[in-house]
Scaffold this motif. Structure first.
Motif, mmCIF file in Angstrom:
data_model
loop_
_atom_site.group_PDB
_atom_site.id
_atom_site.type_symbol
_atom_site.label_atom_id
_atom_site.label_comp_id
_atom_site.label_asym_id
_atom_site.label_seq_id
_atom_site.Cartn_x
_atom_site.Cartn_y
_atom_site.Cartn_z
ATOM 1 N N VAL A 1 0.807 -1.133 0.073
ATOM 2 C CA VAL A 1 -0.053 -0.034 0.098
ATOM 3 C C VAL A 1 0.868 1.255 -0.077
ATOM 4 C CG1 VAL A 1 -1.615 1.246 1.431
ATOM 5 C CG2 VAL A 1 -2.027 -1.216 0.724
ATOM 6 N N LEU A 2 1.919 1.160 0.600
ATOM 7 C CA LEU A 2 2.641 2.330 0.876
ATOM 8 C C LEU A 2 3.495 3.032 -0.348
ATOM 9 C CD1 LEU A 2 4.883 1.988 4.129
ATOM 10 C CD2 LEU A 2 2.987 3.596 3.683
ATOM 11 N N PRO A 3 3.605 2.364 -1.286
ATOM 12 C CA PRO A 3 4.094 2.965 -2.735
ATOM 13 C C PRO A 3 3.003 3.689 -3.471
ATOM 14 C CG PRO A 3 5.191 0.754 -2.573
ATOM 15 C CD PRO A 3 4.126 0.863 -1.457
ATOM 16 N N LEU A 4 1.758 3.103 -3.243
ATOM 17 C CA LEU A 4 0.626 3.733 -3.827
ATOM 18 C C LEU A 4 0.271 4.889 -3.120
ATOM 19 C CD1 LEU A 4 -1.511 0.600 -4.612
ATOM 20 C CD2 LEU A 4 -0.087 2.030 -6.368
ATOM 21 N N ALA A 5 0.105 4.921 -1.759
ATOM 22 C CA ALA A 5 -0.366 6.105 -1.136
ATOM 23 C C ALA A 5 0.835 7.130 -1.102
ATOM 24 C CB ALA A 5 -0.585 5.628 0.323
ATOM 25 N N LEU A 6 2.099 6.969 -1.170
ATOM 26 C CA LEU A 6 2.850 8.038 -1.066
ATOM 27 C C LEU A 6 3.439 8.523 -2.460
ATOM 28 C CD1 LEU A 6 5.592 6.586 1.283
ATOM 29 C CD2 LEU A 6 3.907 8.193 1.686
ATOM 30 N N GLY A 7 2.784 8.030 -3.528
ATOM 31 C CA GLY A 7 2.706 8.578 -4.806
ATOM 32 C C GLY A 7 4.343 8.197 -5.462
ATOM 33 N N LEU A 8 4.820 7.303 -5.178
ATOM 34 C CA LEU A 8 6.279 6.743 -5.612
ATOM 35 C C LEU A 8 5.860 6.282 -7.243
ATOM 36 C CD1 LEU A 8 7.718 4.884 -2.601
ATOM 37 C CD2 LEU A 8 7.845 7.294 -3.213
ATOM 38 N N GLY A 9 6.400 7.108 -8.284
ATOM 39 C CA GLY A 9 6.024 6.614 -9.294
ATOM 40 C C GLY A 9 5.161 7.742 -9.986
ATOM 41 N N ASP A 10 4.654 8.569 -9.692
ATOM 42 C CA ASP A 10 3.648 9.453 -10.228
ATOM 43 C C ASP A 10 4.400 10.043 -11.591
ATOM 44 O OD1 ASP A 10 1.918 8.889 -8.635
ATOM 45 O OD2 ASP A 10 1.766 10.434 -7.446
ATOM 46 N N LYS B 1 6.523 8.729 -13.483
ATOM 47 C CA LYS B 1 6.630 7.895 -14.792
ATOM 48 C C LYS B 1 5.249 7.556 -15.493
ATOM 49 C CE LYS B 1 10.345 5.522 -12.516
ATOM 50 N NZ LYS B 1 10.799 4.101 -12.261
ATOM 51 N N GLU B 2 5.736 7.175 -16.827
ATOM 52 C CA GLU B 2 4.410 6.834 -17.721
ATOM 53 C C GLU B 2 3.720 5.587 -17.284
ATOM 54 O OE1 GLU B 2 3.774 5.865 -22.453
ATOM 55 O OE2 GLU B 2 5.193 7.376 -21.766
ATOM 56 N N GLU B 3 4.483 4.732 -16.888
ATOM 57 C CA GLU B 3 4.217 3.509 -16.397
ATOM 58 C C GLU B 3 4.770 3.129 -15.272
ATOM 59 O OE1 GLU B 3 4.005 0.061 -19.129
ATOM 60 O OE2 GLU B 3 3.685 1.279 -20.932
ATOM 61 N N PRO B 4 4.167 3.647 -14.034
ATOM 62 C CA PRO B 4 4.861 3.687 -12.756
ATOM 63 C C PRO B 4 5.430 2.386 -12.248
ATOM 64 C CG PRO B 4 2.812 4.025 -12.332
ATOM 65 C CD PRO B 4 2.820 3.925 -13.636
ATOM 66 N N PHE B 5 4.551 1.446 -12.234
ATOM 67 C CA PHE B 5 4.827 -0.069 -11.612
ATOM 68 C C PHE B 5 5.099 -1.197 -12.601
ATOM 69 C CE2 PHE B 5 2.622 2.611 -8.596
ATOM 70 C CZ PHE B 5 3.514 2.620 -7.681
#
Length: 155
Positions: free
Chosen positions: A20-29, A31-35
């Motif tokens: 959940v943390l990577p999504l909640a913290l916006g890690l990858g916003d 990037k075009e395809e973050p994950f």
């Protein structure tokens, strides 16, 4: 709550936090395809560093879309988890079956059967021949530990 239950709960919370943390913290916003997977990121990095790079091998099957590729990967993970669960369940079931068989064997050898044997009669359980003494019969029974139990006199 037992110690194992606390450890399992803590591990479950850590796994949930990792998801959940990577999504909640916006890690990858940014990037075009973050994950995307590491394969895609590696391919992007290689083409940036060496534009004329040619791979040595090509895939045997290239799925038509990323969704199908993800579905096949999930199916592979589910099959692997199923095989592992079957193996561990089989081992546990065999161990429990052996414990039950040992408990049953202990009950059978530990039970005392009563009966009066006539002069020179053979004990059906052990095949031992017992002898009668002055109007009383003796029984020869084996105990749970394999040693002969003391002979009992029956009046």
């Amino acid at each position: 709550m037992s110690r194992n239950a606390r450890i399992n709960t803590l591990l479950l919370l850590v796994v949930a936090a990792l998801a959940v943390l990577p999504l909640a913290l916006g890690l990858g916003d940014h990037k075009e395809e973050p994950f995307t997977g590491s394969d895609g990121q590696a391919e992007t990095a290689i083409t940036e560093l060496e534009p004329d790079y040619e791979p040595w091998f090509s895939p045997l099957y290239e799925p038509p879309s990323g969704e199908i590729e993800s579905a096949l990967f999930s199916l592979q993970a589910a099959l692997g988890a199923g095989v592992l669960a079957y193996y561990f369940g089989l081992r546990r079931g065999r161990r429990q079956g052996e414990e039950r068989a040992a408990a049953r064997a202990g009950e059978v050898t530990g039970e005392v059967t009563t009966g009066v044997l006539a002069d020179g009669a053979a004990d059906e359980m052990t095949g031992e021949v017992t002898e009668a003494t002055s109007g009383s019969a003796r029984t020869g029974l084996s105990g749970a530990d394999g040693r002969d139990a003391p002979a009992t006199k029956v009046p």
